[in-house]
Design a protein around this motif. Sequence first.
Motif, short mmCIF file in Angstrom:
data_model
loop_
_atom_site.label_atom_id
_atom_site.label_comp_id
_atom_site.label_asym_id
_atom_site.label_seq_id
_atom_site.Cartn_x
_atom_site.Cartn_y
_atom_site.Cartn_z
N THR A 64 0.82 -1.20 0.00
CA THR A 64 0.00 0.00 0.00
C THR A 64 0.86 1.26 0.00
OG1 THR A 64 -0.13 0.18 2.43
CG2 THR A 64 -1.77 -1.22 1.33
N MET A 65 2.17 1.11 0.17
CA MET A 65 3.10 2.25 0.19
C MET A 65 3.53 2.54 -1.24
SD MET A 65 5.27 1.04 3.57
CE MET A 65 6.11 2.61 3.82
N ASN A 66 2.79 3.41 -1.90
CA ASN A 66 2.98 3.63 -3.32
C ASN A 66 4.38 4.13 -3.68
OD1 ASN A 66 0.38 2.78 -3.96
ND2 ASN A 66 -0.49 4.81 -3.71
N LEU A 67 4.97 4.96 -2.83
CA LEU A 67 6.30 5.47 -3.14
C LEU A 67 7.36 4.37 -2.99
CD1 LEU A 67 6.22 9.04 -1.57
CD2 LEU A 67 5.79 8.33 -3.93
N PHE A 93 -11.20 -10.71 8.21
CA PHE A 93 -10.57 -10.70 6.89
C PHE A 93 -11.00 -11.89 6.03
CE2 PHE A 93 -7.77 -7.63 8.78
CZ PHE A 93 -7.34 -6.85 7.73
N THR A 94 -11.83 -12.75 6.57
CA THR A 94 -12.18 -14.01 5.89
C THR A 94 -12.65 -13.78 4.46
OG1 THR A 94 -12.83 -14.96 8.02
CG2 THR A 94 -13.55 -16.10 6.04
N ASP A 95 -13.52 -12.81 4.26
CA ASP A 95 -14.10 -12.59 2.94
C ASP A 95 -13.41 -11.49 2.15
OD1 ASP A 95 -16.08 -14.51 3.47
OD2 ASP A 95 -17.32 -13.03 4.51
N LEU A 96 -12.40 -10.85 2.76
CA LEU A 96 -11.78 -9.70 2.13
C LEU A 96 -10.34 -9.92 1.68
CD1 LEU A 96 -13.00 -6.92 4.63
CD2 LEU A 96 -13.96 -7.47 2.39
N ALA A 97 -9.60 -10.73 2.42
CA ALA A 97 -8.15 -10.81 2.24
C ALA A 97 -7.76 -11.18 0.81
CB ALA A 97 -7.54 -11.79 3.23
N ASP A 98 -8.34 -12.23 0.28
CA ASP A 98 -7.95 -12.68 -1.06
C ASP A 98 -8.27 -11.64 -2.12
OD1 ASP A 98 -7.12 -14.97 0.15
OD2 ASP A 98 -8.73 -16.25 -0.62
N ILE A 99 -9.38 -10.91 -1.95
CA ILE A 99 -9.75 -9.85 -2.89
C ILE A 99 -8.71 -8.75 -2.84
CG2 ILE A 99 -11.48 -8.08 -3.43
CD1 ILE A 99 -13.58 -9.96 -2.21
N GLN A 100 -8.29 -8.37 -1.62
CA GLN A 100 -7.30 -7.31 -1.45
C GLN A 100 -5.95 -7.69 -2.04
OE1 GLN A 100 -7.50 -6.96 2.78
NE2 GLN A 100 -9.17 -5.46 2.76
N ILE A 101 -5.49 -8.91 -1.74
CA ILE A 101 -4.19 -9.35 -2.24
C ILE A 101 -4.20 -9.41 -3.76
CG2 ILE A 101 -2.53 -11.26 -2.28
CD1 ILE A 101 -3.40 -11.92 0.58
N ASP A 102 -5.26 -9.98 -4.32
CA ASP A 102 -5.37 -10.08 -5.77
C ASP A 102 -5.30 -8.69 -6.41
OD1 ASP A 102 -6.29 -11.83 -8.22
OD2 ASP A 102 -7.63 -10.11 -8.22
N ALA A 103 -6.00 -7.73 -5.82
CA ALA A 103 -6.02 -6.37 -6.37
C ALA A 103 -4.65 -5.71 -6.29
CB ALA A 103 -7.06 -5.53 -5.62
N MET A 105 -1.67 -7.14 -6.06
CA MET A 105 -0.67 -7.80 -6.90
C MET A 105 -0.86 -7.43 -8.37
SD MET A 105 1.24 -9.38 -4.78
CE MET A 105 1.02 -7.75 -4.07
N LYS A 106 -2.09 -7.38 -8.83
CA LYS A 106 -2.33 -6.97 -10.21
C LYS A 106 -2.02 -5.50 -10.41
CE LYS A 106 -5.78 -10.52 -11.30
NZ LYS A 106 -7.21 -10.81 -11.53
N ASN A 107 -2.28 -4.70 -9.39
CA ASN A 107 -1.96 -3.28 -9.46
C ASN A 107 -0.47 -3.06 -9.66
OD1 ASN A 107 -2.44 -0.36 -9.07
ND2 ASN A 107 -1.35 -0.68 -7.14
N HIS A 108 0.35 -3.81 -8.91
CA HIS A 108 1.79 -3.63 -9.07
C HIS A 108 2.28 -4.16 -10.41
CE1 HIS A 108 5.79 -2.65 -7.72
NE2 HIS A 108 6.21 -3.82 -8.13
N ALA A 109 1.68 -5.23 -10.88
CA ALA A 109 2.09 -5.79 -12.17
C ALA A 109 1.90 -4.78 -13.29
CB ALA A 109 1.30 -7.07 -12.46
N ILE A 110 0.74 -4.13 -13.34
CA ILE A 110 0.47 -3.21 -14.44
C ILE A 110 1.13 -1.85 -14.22
CG2 ILE A 110 -1.74 -2.45 -13.48
CD1 ILE A 110 -0.85 -2.81 -17.21
N THR A 111 1.13 -1.34 -12.99
CA THR A 111 1.72 -0.02 -12.76
C THR A 111 3.25 -0.07 -12.75
OG1 THR A 111 1.59 -0.27 -10.34
CG2 THR A 111 -0.27 0.81 -11.45
#
Length: 239
Positions: A64-67, A93-103, A105-111
Amino acid sequence: MAGGHTCFNSQVYIDSNGALLGVHRKLQPTYVERVVWAQGGGYTLRTFDSSMGKVGGLACWEHTMNLARQALVSEGEQIHAAAWPALSTMAGFTDLADIQIDAMMKNHAITGQCFVISASNWIDDDCLQWMEKNIGKQDLVKGGGGWSSIIAPFCNYVAGPKVGKGDEFVTGTIDLTQIATVKIWVDSRGHYARPEVLQCKVDYKQIWPDEDKIVARTETPKRTPDSRLQDDVVKGDNI
């Protein structure tokens, strides 16, 4: 830390020939991690030249530390190693963690226009029994977890994600020439960096006495805001 009692959440980089490339210490421990881990410094926020390409990484919510992410991107990171705990086993975090991690990881891949290799542990019965025996009965953590994958720069999965209990190697073949294709569209260390408008400044000075012993470099990374270095190209590396 050698000779002391300070501990860090660390990622160790070892090349395929067994050579120690260096260590990254997590900049900011998350939540109750602050009870155990100290804060890492900019000295270990860097990429390492490996036989597979230029490798960097972050741990958990460091993403989450963009810099911090941009600091690695600016050094020409080609392969990003992401380390995650079993967040989905924690209450709330049961229903949230995997959604957050997926987002993230894909964010870093494209950015970052890089391949992301994400590895997460999982909680087994032995771990739960150890906690109950040594800490006491609790309902904050359950069995399960795990979220491991390999993601290409355009956010498609090369392998995984592997989710849930059980040990498994998540393997795939990556082609670093794909990075150049993505950078035609967006290059976060080139035409999309806009250094005349936006700049990322990193303080690489040593703050812990042993940092120069755990990072296999004698020089501070030389980087200018508008650096446009060519990425090395390696084909068909198995990860």
